[in-house]
Design an enzyme around this catalytic site. Sequence first.
Site, PDB file in Angstrom:
ATOM      1  NE  ARG A   1      -3.925   0.532   1.820  1.00 22.12           N
ATOM      2  CZ  ARG A   1      -5.167   0.597   2.303  1.00 22.12           C
ATOM      3  NH1 ARG A   1      -5.421   1.295   3.389  1.00 22.12           N
ATOM      4  NH2 ARG A   1      -6.163  -0.018   1.701  1.00 22.12           N
TER       5      ARG A   1
ATOM      6  CG  HIS B   1      -8.203   0.184  -3.205  1.00 22.91           C
ATOM      7  ND1 HIS B   1      -7.446  -0.932  -2.899  1.00 22.91           N
ATOM      8  CD2 HIS B   1      -8.889   0.489  -2.072  1.00 22.91           C
ATOM      9  CE1 HIS B   1      -7.672  -1.284  -1.643  1.00 22.91           C
ATOM     10  NE2 HIS B   1      -8.544  -0.439  -1.120  1.00 22.91           N
TER      11      HIS B   1
ATOM     12  CD  GLN C   1     -12.893  -1.691  -1.478  1.00 26.08           C
ATOM     13  OE1 GLN C   1     -12.122  -1.689  -0.535  1.00 26.08           O
ATOM     14  NE2 GLN C   1     -14.130  -2.151  -1.370  1.00 26.08           N
TER      15      GLN C   1
ATOM     16  CG  ASP D   1     -13.597   6.244  -1.473  1.00 26.91           C
ATOM     17  OD1 ASP D   1     -13.612   6.141  -0.227  1.00 26.91           O
ATOM     18  OD2 ASP D   1     -12.548   6.159  -2.140  1.00 26.91           O
TER      19      ASP D   1
ATOM     20  CB  CYS E   1     -14.141   1.211  -0.576  1.00 23.42           C
ATOM     21  SG  CYS E   1     -13.648   2.922  -0.367  1.00 23.42           S
TER      22      CYS E   1
ATOM     23  NE  ARG F   1     -10.466  -5.405  -0.251  1.00 24.11           N
ATOM     24  CZ  ARG F   1      -9.753  -4.387   0.258  1.00 24.11           C
ATOM     25  NH1 ARG F   1     -10.371  -3.370   0.809  1.00 24.11           N
ATOM     26  NH2 ARG F   1      -8.434  -4.363   0.186  1.00 24.11           N
TER      27      ARG F   1
HETATM   28  N1   CP Z   1     -11.413  -0.309   1.950  1.00 23.68           N
HETATM   29  C1   CP Z   1     -10.150  -0.373   2.419  1.00 23.68           C
HETATM   30  O1   CP Z   1      -9.185  -0.581   1.670  1.00 23.68           O
HETATM   31  O2   CP Z   1     -10.043  -0.231   3.771  1.00 23.68           O
HETATM   32  P1   CP Z   1      -8.702  -0.023   4.594  1.00 23.68           P
HETATM   33  O3   CP Z   1      -8.133   1.322   4.196  1.00 23.68           O
HETATM   34  O4   CP Z   1      -9.111  -0.056   6.042  1.00 23.68           O
HETATM   35  O5   CP Z   1      -7.753  -1.119   4.252  1.00 23.68           O
HETATM   36  N1  NVA Z   2      -9.962   6.626  -1.661  1.00 22.16           N
HETATM   37  C1  NVA Z   2      -9.625   6.182  -0.337  1.00 22.16           C
HETATM   38  C2  NVA Z   2      -9.861   4.712  -0.209  1.00 22.16           C
HETATM   39  C3  NVA Z   2      -9.571   4.138   1.152  1.00 22.16           C
HETATM   40  C4  NVA Z   2      -9.762   2.651   1.191  1.00 22.16           C
HETATM   41  C5  NVA Z   2      -8.178   6.551  -0.013  1.00 22.16           C
HETATM   42  O1  NVA Z   2      -7.323   6.397  -0.894  1.00 22.16           O
HETATM   43  O2  NVA Z   2      -7.916   7.004   1.094  1.00 22.16           O
END
Ligand code: CP
Ligand code: NVA
Length: 290
Positions: free
Chosen positions: A101, A128, A131, A208, A248, A276
């Site tokens: 990440r 992502h 997701q 989101d 999400c 997930r």
């Molecule tokens: N939806 C998602 O990726 O959640 P987290 O940021 O908690 O991993």
């Molecule tokens: N768009 C959000 C998604 C979190 C799972 C972010 O990048 O923070």
Amino acid sequence: MKKDLVSIRDLNKKEIEELFSLTARLKRDRPKHEKPLTGKVFALVFEKPSLRTRVTFEAGIFELGGSAIYLSPQDIGLGKRESVKDVAQNLSLWVSGIVARVFAHQTIEELAKYATIPVINALSDYEHPCQALADLFTIYERFGTFRNLKFVYIGDGNNVCRSLMLLAEICELEMWVATPKGYEPHKKSKVLNDPVEAIKDADVVYTDVWASMGQETEKEKRLKIFNPFQLNKELMSYAKPGCLIMHCLPAHRGEEITAEVIDSPNSIVLEQAANRLHTQKALMMQLTGQ
Ligand code: CP
Ligand code: NVA
């Protein structure tokens, strides 16, 4: 040749169909399914916080017989203490896969370029993909098809939106997007700036957060710009009766969505979160050739 999931573009239709059918089987047979990752170790390299992604990967790897090593920004200092290339080459000596990440999408591309093991994008500023896979699997589970459905995303044209659009196109799911001007995703087709127009007759609507991780300084400005895009009862009244609601998570109730909408019986946010785990287990099996 090793295979990565840096972007949804790394998957073709056949691979997605196989992934969804493997997901359904793993979900049905849990916890009694095979453990094809026995003896394998995955490194989880996270530059940002996470609840769902971290826990579902760690639990998923464990359920498939493997083990996970979580590495926080303090542990590695990706690109600071050590170059991305060196991290990728070193991890490739010891583990069977990298789940990362990151802030910059370029970081995940570089990890994939230099690692000799599969690299999975667990969220970047551009995509992502994990997701989106769980989300479209959830829609498929609910309807048994992607045909004759109208899927609408309202809000920021961000990482989640981009992966959803790429995957919807491959799965032939009709998807519409409404964002404020200047916040559109990469693709402009079926992207509007009017949330009411977009949501008309929707079967499923998705939103989101308005400020993603890394955009905290823009939050106040975005709260004003995105205000007409809030998923509330009024906006939902233009969708089909019974329209499903997706997010999400994490959600900011009172910003991109009201508590009344996200906590309503039509909300399937927990089904998404549950899936997930299952989709990522299938993905890891697929990428490691199990
Ligand atoms: N939806 C998602 O990726 O959640 P987290 O940021 O908690 O991993
Ligand atoms: N768009 C959000 C998604 C979190 C799972 C972010 O990048 O923070």
